[in-house]
Design an enzyme around this catalytic site. Sequence first.
Site, short mmCIF file in Angstrom:
data_model
loop_
_atom_site.label_atom_id
_atom_site.label_comp_id
_atom_site.label_asym_id
_atom_site.label_seq_id
_atom_site.Cartn_x
_atom_site.Cartn_y
_atom_site.Cartn_z
N ASN A 191 -8.06 2.85 8.69
CA ASN A 191 -7.30 1.77 9.31
C ASN A 191 -7.30 1.81 10.83
OD1 ASN A 191 -5.65 4.14 8.55
ND2 ASN A 191 -4.06 3.13 9.74
N CYS A 204 2.24 1.55 12.00
CA CYS A 204 3.44 2.23 11.51
C CYS A 204 3.89 3.35 12.44
CB CYS A 204 3.20 2.76 10.11
SG CYS A 204 1.72 3.77 9.94
N THR A 238 12.35 -7.32 -11.53
CA THR A 238 11.82 -8.67 -11.70
C THR A 238 10.70 -8.92 -10.70
OG1 THR A 238 13.99 -9.47 -12.42
CG2 THR A 238 12.40 -11.13 -11.70
N GLN A 284 -7.23 -1.38 3.71
CA GLN A 284 -7.93 -1.98 4.85
C GLN A 284 -9.24 -2.66 4.44
OE1 GLN A 284 -7.40 -3.36 8.21
NE2 GLN A 284 -6.15 -1.52 7.99
N GLY A 325 0.78 -1.22 0.00
CA GLY A 325 0.00 0.00 0.00
C GLY A 325 0.82 1.28 0.00
N SER A 326 1.88 1.32 0.77
CA SER A 326 2.66 2.56 0.87
C SER A 326 3.31 2.92 -0.46
CB SER A 326 3.72 2.44 1.96
OG SER A 326 3.13 2.37 3.24
N SER A 355 -3.22 -4.32 -0.46
CA SER A 355 -2.05 -5.01 0.08
C SER A 355 -2.46 -6.40 0.54
CB SER A 355 -1.48 -4.22 1.25
OG SER A 355 -0.30 -4.82 1.76
N ALA A 356 -1.56 -7.38 0.35
CA ALA A 356 -1.88 -8.78 0.65
C ALA A 356 -1.90 -9.08 2.14
CB ALA A 356 -0.87 -9.70 -0.04
N HIS A 357 -1.06 -8.41 2.91
CA HIS A 357 -0.89 -8.84 4.30
C HIS A 357 -2.04 -8.44 5.21
CE1 HIS A 357 0.49 -5.18 6.64
NE2 HIS A 357 0.56 -4.71 5.41
#
Length: 376
Positions: A140, A314, A226, A168, A69-70, A188-190
Amino acid sequence: MIYLDHAATTPPDAAVVQAMADCMAAAWHNPGAAYTASEAPRRILRQARQAIAGMLNSRPQEIIFTSGGSEGNSQAVSLARGGHVVAGAVEHASVLNAARRWAGEVTLVPPDGEGRIPPEAVARALCPDTRLICVQLANNETGVLQPVDEIGALARSRRIPFLCDAVQAFGKIPIDVRALNIDLMTLSAHKLCGPRGVGALYVRQGVALAPLIDGGGQEFGLRSGTENVPAIEGLRVAAENAMRDMNAHAARTRALAEAFVRRLKVLVPGCRLLAEDAPRLEGVMALLLPGLSSEQAVADLDLLGIQVSAGAACSARTNHISHVYRAMNLSERDARCVIRVSLGWENTKAEMQIAAEAVAGVYAKRREIGNLQEIS
């Protein structure tokens, strides 16, 4: 251990871990190479791009894989170089700091008392040099859902690009970038039981975005380097799992969260759920515990094996007052007394009961030793 900080990050799903391991073992070739063996990682990239695009009602060529995201927010905000940016005052720091870096002028639109950005206030903030509007889909720290449909329609009517940070919200509520008139979106995946360090940026076809990273021209020239194929495969699997179980997860989480808040209000005098009357993501709760500093609460609960946060992960180590809570007109004292509790698939009714009793115990202990702040 009871983990209640899923808005910060989530435990990786076993299926995600296995898919990534299989990818690393069998599809490790560079997807940009010309030989036949590179078709396997190319196919994985193609399938992941198609899958994410389908979830957003976008085109595959509009999906750019990023580190999260960032990075996506920074690249999207760079569209406004030297111009005027209008952003919600409760945006994630990656949006606000990128706006301060790239824009010539930034106007922050304050939320109402429930943490929602009024579309009419966004309209008043616009000027002839406005090059970007930034309003997140879900906050968030409070879980509040913003009126993105109205703001998107406003942006499209004024022909101003609209960035929506959906980090979020993605995987928790349906998202249709076309219906919402969104030009740029980050995810974002996490946040949905996927790996850290991978995400995606939706860029509507026709938006002239410049790359942040130059090199070999991967990702349609917008993100060289890559591709991290195993992580991208992990993103796909995590997102597909989240989409398949979205309704069941929301219903289950809602029941757990409502019971938790009801119990806490009984046990802790003056406990308040911020933005209680606003539409919110199920299971993201900002709880004001009058007089008990969030720093104390987080530390005491951690000793009991319960993990919560004082707001955005963060900024957890900086001891700064949350800009979100202050923007919602909390006093400095009260803003220092908010904890964020956010639920995930693995949480149970029993865990939530234990957590409520633990929060109440920490509050009572601090009150008994006279360690509560004066209640404002």
